[in-house]
Design a protein around this motif. Sequence first.
Motif, PDB file in Angstrom:
ATOM      1  N   SER A 150       0.822  -1.206   0.000  1.00  0.00           N
ATOM      2  CA  SER A 150       0.000   0.000   0.000  1.00  0.00           C
ATOM      3  C   SER A 150       0.858   1.259   0.000  1.00  0.00           C
ATOM      4  O   SER A 150       0.533   2.246  -0.664  1.00  0.00           O
ATOM      5  CB  SER A 150      -0.935   0.007   1.209  1.00  0.00           C
ATOM      6  N   LEU A 151       1.949   1.232   0.763  1.00  0.00           N
ATOM      7  CA  LEU A 151       2.844   2.387   0.781  1.00  0.00           C
ATOM      8  C   LEU A 151       3.459   2.608  -0.596  1.00  0.00           C
ATOM      9  O   LEU A 151       3.542   3.743  -1.077  1.00  0.00           O
ATOM     10  CB  LEU A 151       3.935   2.184   1.828  1.00  0.00           C
ATOM     11  N   LEU A 152       3.885   1.518  -1.246  1.00  0.00           N
ATOM     12  CA  LEU A 152       4.462   1.623  -2.585  1.00  0.00           C
ATOM     13  C   LEU A 152       3.439   2.208  -3.560  1.00  0.00           C
ATOM     14  O   LEU A 152       3.757   3.112  -4.343  1.00  0.00           O
ATOM     15  CB  LEU A 152       4.929   0.254  -3.066  1.00  0.00           C
ATOM     16  N   LYS A 153       2.224   1.712  -3.503  1.00  0.00           N
ATOM     17  CA  LYS A 153       1.182   2.210  -4.406  1.00  0.00           C
ATOM     18  C   LYS A 153       0.897   3.684  -4.142  1.00  0.00           C
ATOM     19  O   LYS A 153       0.741   4.479  -5.084  1.00  0.00           O
ATOM     20  CB  LYS A 153      -0.097   1.384  -4.217  1.00  0.00           C
ATOM     21  N   TYR A 154       0.841   4.062  -2.880  1.00  0.00           N
ATOM     22  CA  TYR A 154       0.590   5.458  -2.512  1.00  0.00           C
ATOM     23  C   TYR A 154       1.683   6.381  -3.067  1.00  0.00           C
ATOM     24  O   TYR A 154       1.394   7.423  -3.659  1.00  0.00           O
ATOM     25  CB  TYR A 154       0.509   5.578  -0.988  1.00  0.00           C
ATOM     26  N   VAL A 155       2.934   5.974  -2.897  1.00  0.00           N
ATOM     27  CA  VAL A 155       4.048   6.793  -3.386  1.00  0.00           C
ATOM     28  C   VAL A 155       4.019   6.864  -4.909  1.00  0.00           C
ATOM     29  O   VAL A 155       4.206   7.936  -5.507  1.00  0.00           O
ATOM     30  CB  VAL A 155       5.393   6.222  -2.891  1.00  0.00           C
ATOM     31  N   GLN A 156       3.789   5.728  -5.565  1.00  0.00           N
ATOM     32  CA  GLN A 156       3.744   5.711  -7.032  1.00  0.00           C
ATOM     33  C   GLN A 156       2.669   6.653  -7.569  1.00  0.00           C
ATOM     34  O   GLN A 156       2.920   7.436  -8.490  1.00  0.00           O
ATOM     35  CB  GLN A 156       3.486   4.285  -7.533  1.00  0.00           C
ATOM     36  N   MET A 157       1.474   6.583  -7.008  1.00  0.00           N
ATOM     37  CA  MET A 157       0.372   7.392  -7.533  1.00  0.00           C
ATOM     38  C   MET A 157       0.583   8.873  -7.228  1.00  0.00           C
ATOM     39  O   MET A 157       0.241   9.743  -8.040  1.00  0.00           O
ATOM     40  CB  MET A 157      -0.954   6.905  -6.960  1.00  0.00           C
ATOM     41  N   ALA A 158       1.167   9.172  -6.066  1.00  0.00           N
ATOM     42  CA  ALA A 158       1.453  10.571  -5.740  1.00  0.00           C
ATOM     43  C   ALA A 158       2.472  11.138  -6.721  1.00  0.00           C
ATOM     44  O   ALA A 158       2.314  12.258  -7.231  1.00  0.00           O
ATOM     45  CB  ALA A 158       1.967  10.682  -4.306  1.00  0.00           C
ATOM     46  N   CYS A 159       3.519  10.369  -7.014  1.00  0.00           N
ATOM     47  CA  CYS A 159       4.547  10.830  -7.953  1.00  0.00           C
ATOM     48  C   CYS A 159       4.003  10.899  -9.373  1.00  0.00           C
ATOM     49  O   CYS A 159       4.380  11.792 -10.146  1.00  0.00           O
ATOM     50  CB  CYS A 159       5.759   9.899  -7.884  1.00  0.00           C
ATOM     51  N   LEU A 160       3.120   9.980  -9.736  1.00  0.00           N
ATOM     52  CA  LEU A 160       2.502  10.014 -11.060  1.00  0.00           C
ATOM     53  C   LEU A 160       1.688  11.291 -11.251  1.00  0.00           C
ATOM     54  O   LEU A 160       1.782  11.964 -12.294  1.00  0.00           O
ATOM     55  CB  LEU A 160       1.606   8.789 -11.258  1.00  0.00           C
ATOM     56  N   ASN A 161       0.899  11.654 -10.256  1.00  0.00           N
ATOM     57  CA  ASN A 161       0.085  12.869 -10.354  1.00  0.00           C
ATOM     58  C   ASN A 161       0.961  14.115 -10.456  1.00  0.00           C
ATOM     59  O   ASN A 161       0.659  15.042 -11.222  1.00  0.00           O
ATOM     60  CB  ASN A 161      -0.849  12.969  -9.146  1.00  0.00           C
ATOM     61  N   ASP A 162       2.049  14.154  -9.687  1.00  0.00           N
ATOM     62  CA  ASP A 162       2.956  15.298  -9.763  1.00  0.00           C
ATOM     63  C   ASP A 162       3.617  15.384 -11.145  1.00  0.00           C
ATOM     64  O   ASP A 162       3.777  16.475 -11.710  1.00  0.00           O
ATOM     65  CB  ASP A 162       4.034  15.195  -8.685  1.00  0.00           C
ATOM     66  N   THR A 163       3.990  14.227 -11.695  1.00  0.00           N
ATOM     67  CA  THR A 163       4.586  14.193 -13.024  1.00  0.00           C
ATOM     68  C   THR A 163       3.596  14.686 -14.078  1.00  0.00           C
ATOM     69  O   THR A 163       3.952  15.462 -14.975  1.00  0.00           O
ATOM     70  CB  THR A 163       5.048  12.769 -13.374  1.00  0.00           C
ATOM     71  N   ALA A 164       2.362  14.236 -13.970  1.00  0.00           N
ATOM     72  CA  ALA A 164       1.327  14.659 -14.920  1.00  0.00           C
ATOM     73  C   ALA A 164       1.149  16.170 -14.895  1.00  0.00           C
ATOM     74  O   ALA A 164       0.953  16.804 -15.942  1.00  0.00           O
ATOM     75  CB  ALA A 164       0.009  13.954 -14.604  1.00  0.00           C
TER      76      ALA A 164
END
Length: 662
Positions: free
Chosen positions: A395-409
């Motif tokens: 869950s932590l990995l998924k949370y970090v991935q999605m947060a970074c994805l949104n920032d990249t977008a």
Amino acid sequence: MASFSRQRVLPVTSGDNTPQVESKYFCEASNNQVNIYLELKSPARIGVKNPLCFILVIDASGSMSNPVGNDSTSLFDRMKTFAHMMIEHVSSDDYLAIISFAEDARVDLGITKMDDHGKNLAEKTLPLLNLRGTTNLEDGLTKALEEIKWARSHFWKEGNVRSNIILFTDGLPNRGIRDAQRLIAKYKEIEKSMSGGSRVPLSAFTIGNYRPEVLVEIASKLSSEAFYWLDQNQNFESDMMIPLFLKKMTHVSDVRVKLQSSCDVYFSPTKTSKDHLEEQTFDNLTYFLHSLPEDMPKTISIYLEIRPGLLLSMLHGQTILSAHISYLDENLKMVEFQDVITFSQSTLFEIMTKTFVPSEIQAIDAETQSYARSSYLFTSGVSQTQETWTEAKQSLLKYVQMACLNDTANVILAAQNHARDVNEMAESTLLLFEKHTQRFGKIVRNDQLALRGLNIYLSQLKSHIDTAREAVIVENGSNFSQMAAIVSALKNETPGVGVSGLREKHKIDTKLNDLRQILNDAKSHLRKTSPTKGSHNYSRMAEVLSALYGDQTECAHNDKNEDEVMKTWIFEDIYFVLAESYTDRNKLESTIQNLGGTFGDKIIGGNARTIYVICSKEGPHNTTIITEAQQKGIPIVHEKYVEECAKENELLAWFKFALKSQ
């Protein structure tokens, strides 16, 4: 305590008990907010084949006569090359139609089954396509939908054909409806008037240095895959095959997710994702995904806030979210199930104390301990909430991935619109990546496998940030198109042109690479033999492509049992020219025959769809036959090709065994 329950309302219709859609919820809660990432996945299904229908909607306006790329081939001829490749690769039980549009739209080929007769008819249609006038996108899309509507009501009685529209245009519409919202409304209105079947997803392609706002908008609302921008300096005809390969892997479509929050939480009004959002109220959200290709999970981000006066600790064991998920299965039958998510009983710190010895806990810095004491990390799947250390890390990995994805977008979107602060945003985002990585590393106790997974993901995001920073150096329309294409591929988690979708390499990558090689070989041959250096027309390209690969795709074998195809008939319709002395000619001939092929000593015409020249690896070589093969664009491979195909029980890419002197 089981805090996740699942109830199947209707059974799957495939004849087995395997769910065709798997749902898993990754949950991170901190600072009085609950972040839930619903991952939907359609597992691979062996032996399942759905009939498909592809409507090719091709711009035939005057601008399509312009040459693109490094030769003088017109854009219109290159679209014909793409259409030729589609015809070759669709299966014999699939359907295809061709519609060209300019000031009006014409049905150049009505919906036709792609058996041998249908493919022959389709290939004869392509040279007859011609350019004319302006760009009426509305008429092109309307004609395509009307074709599907007619087919559904007249001869698709079984009702299990999935239809798809592949659209290419090189400019903005200048006739008919030009507004994106009105085009989308009309499209959906015609869809609703159709009898049965699934929705009709749209795959939209464009090229050039303009701002295709209309195309980007309709693609985002009428599809769950990427918007595609083509690089004119690449062999983009092969990249346009991505929708075909995705649809061949799709056995689940029309996925609708209805979410309802509990009385203690509500959907965040500022963070709620608008991607694929159909309906929204204070405590209800509905998302719709047109398709879910096998083994290509899609994520829906759900952001909840707790009501004033409550604390996260007050949610222990309480239901926070319910989901009703429906989809159309391989037979286009509706399947439904329900998920109920309840909140974890344990903080992250409590989970860690059950996993590590006291000295390891004490070694964690105060800031990280503070986060762990106030945060909850858990997953939900199948029938219960999982509060183990392994699930917490996921869950932590998924949370970090999605947060970074949104920032990249956000960085890419800024570059798309030529914002002045792109570099500042990029630097800030990279600092956040570093902060996330450091905290993640401290919490997972430097678990190298987990850190490697995160770093690989972030490295892909960083490459897209670099692309965005480079794009703002030269302000032109292609920035908008390229950046829009990258964002849509990332957010939809599907392959785009030059964008992986952030998943590990999928089997379509191999297919695309094979097509790129074949197309490159064809163009190379034409450059060498063209009367006018650097130019070629569609008819000559089609001839060379047919010589290179003919119908040697799986679509030629769909009516046979898969094992039979792989083990017995992988050389069916292939004629091998045995031009030399070999290590063991008798064995070579026997292997070719056992795998369904034919052979001889000369290059001859006939019914074979594909001709290969087989040479010994080291020589001496029959220069007469080699020269003739090169002139005719016939592949030349060494004899190990036959041996390896037999060993792998698979028709391998010929160019991997090409004679070095070619």
